[in-house]
Design an enzyme around this catalytic site. Structure first.
Site, PDB file in Angstrom:
ATOM      1  N   TYR A 157      -4.552   1.124  41.258  1.00 17.76           N
ATOM      2  CA  TYR A 157      -3.266   1.481  41.880  1.00 17.76           C
ATOM      3  C   TYR A 157      -3.505   2.043  43.284  1.00 17.76           C
ATOM      4  CZ  TYR A 157       1.004   3.912  43.037  1.00 17.76           C
ATOM      5  OH  TYR A 157       2.123   4.350  43.710  1.00 17.76           O
ATOM      6  N   LYS A 161      -2.278   0.726  47.150  1.00 13.90           N
ATOM      7  CA  LYS A 161      -1.542   1.513  48.141  1.00 13.90           C
ATOM      8  C   LYS A 161      -2.368   1.695  49.420  1.00 13.90           C
ATOM      9  CE  LYS A 161       2.388   1.924  46.085  1.00 13.90           C
ATOM     10  NZ  LYS A 161       3.642   1.419  46.707  1.00 13.90           N
TER      11      LYS A 161
HETATM   12  C1  8X3 Z   1       2.745   7.780  43.488  1.00 12.33           C
HETATM   13  C2  8X3 Z   1       1.869   8.932  43.832  1.00 12.33           C
HETATM   14  O1  8X3 Z   1       0.104  10.547  42.948  1.00 12.33           O
HETATM   15  O2  8X3 Z   1       1.928   9.929  41.456  1.00 12.33           O
HETATM   16  O3  8X3 Z   1       2.493   6.722  44.337  1.00 12.33           O
HETATM   17  O4  8X3 Z   1       0.189   8.322  41.986  1.00 12.33           O
HETATM   18  S1  8X3 Z   1       0.985   9.437  42.484  1.00 12.33           S
END
Ligand code: 8X3
Length: 257
Positions: A157, A161
């Site tokens: 994930y 990002k």
């Molecule tokens: C969401 C931020 O830290 O909850 O993109 O993964 S986190």
């Protein structure tokens, strides 16, 4: 500040969470909205509410952004009055699972990469050329603090990002000679159905993520997107990082003997 009144704004993943909050705020500011999501039922509800509350013009698009052909076809076949997108908000994205990388689920990885990276690319590649032809536009990507530093059990994930950050930087460079603005908003913890999705409906696990912390609200992120869209045309908000007051990111881990 430049207004968003009358601008056409495309928001992916607009049936809930940050996308939904952006739809609300941009509609209140007089924008015309194309809202997309995989769930047409969710979109219809949002569209009806925004028309009722703000008199907004809303076009709903049932779309899986990870399907390249579907993205190209649906943008190409937008009705004429909806073709001229001024602002693209690349919001759709998700996390799936919290596994150590060496134990991760391939299907989760594929879905995250296909949506968060490839879906964002498909929309951007399909919509930005029209902005350039028409003489201006803006792309607002919803990145994450997860794209700045990895956290345990979140590598894939986080990598998606991180890709959003680099793609934002790259697009900003590739359109530097054009009146195109590119923003990457990087929120930390936002209380949406993000954790419900990540933990595949395990509500207890999802709730534990936000326990004892006043998380950001989707509206907090929509406010920043609206700000980035409202500053004068010569101003480009490149990157905003925002966390709850009681969150800090960028940790370092040790295994001590
Ligand atoms: C969401 C931020 O830290 O909850 O993109 O993964 S986190």
């Amino acid at each position: 500040m430049a207004g968003i009144d009358g601008k056409t704004v495309f928001i992916s993943g607009a049936s809930s969470g940050i996308g939904r909050a952006c739809a609300e705020l941009f509609a209140a500011g007089g924008a015309r909205l194309i809202i997309s999501s995989r769930s047409i039922a969710g979109l219809k509800k949002v569209a009806e509410e925004l028309s009722r509350k703000h008199g907004a013009e809303v076009h709903s698009l049932e779309l899986d952004i990870s399907d390249r052909r579907a993205v190209q076809d649906s943008i190409r076949s937008l009705p004429d009055e909806w073709k001229a997108v001024d602002i693209l908000i690349n919001n759709a994205g998700l996390a799936l699972g919290m596994d150590k990388l060496q134990e991760g689920e391939f299907d989760d990885w594929e879905t995250m990469i296909d949506t968060n990276v490839k879906g964002l690319l498909y929309l951007t590649r399909t919509i930005v050329p029209g902005m350039i032809e028409r003489g201006g536009g803006q792309v607002i990507n919803i990145g994450s603090t997860a794209g700045i530093a990895a956290y345990p059990r979140g590598a894939v994930y986080c990598a998606t990002k991180a890709a959003v950050k680099i793609l934002s930087d790259g697009l900003r460079m590739d359109t530097v000679d054009q009146p195109i603005r590119v923003s990457n908003i990087q929120p930390g913890m936002v209380e949406t159905n993000f954790s419900n999705v990540r933990f595949k409906g395990d509500e207890q696990k999802a709730a534990s993520v936000y326990r004892g912390i006043e998380a950001l609200r989707p509206e907090d992120i929509a406010d920043i997107a609206l700000y980035a869209a409202s500053v004068p045309e010569h101003v480009q908000i490149c990157e905003v990082t925002v966390t709850p007051t009681n969150q800090a990111t960028g940790g370092v881990m040790y295994k001590r003997s």
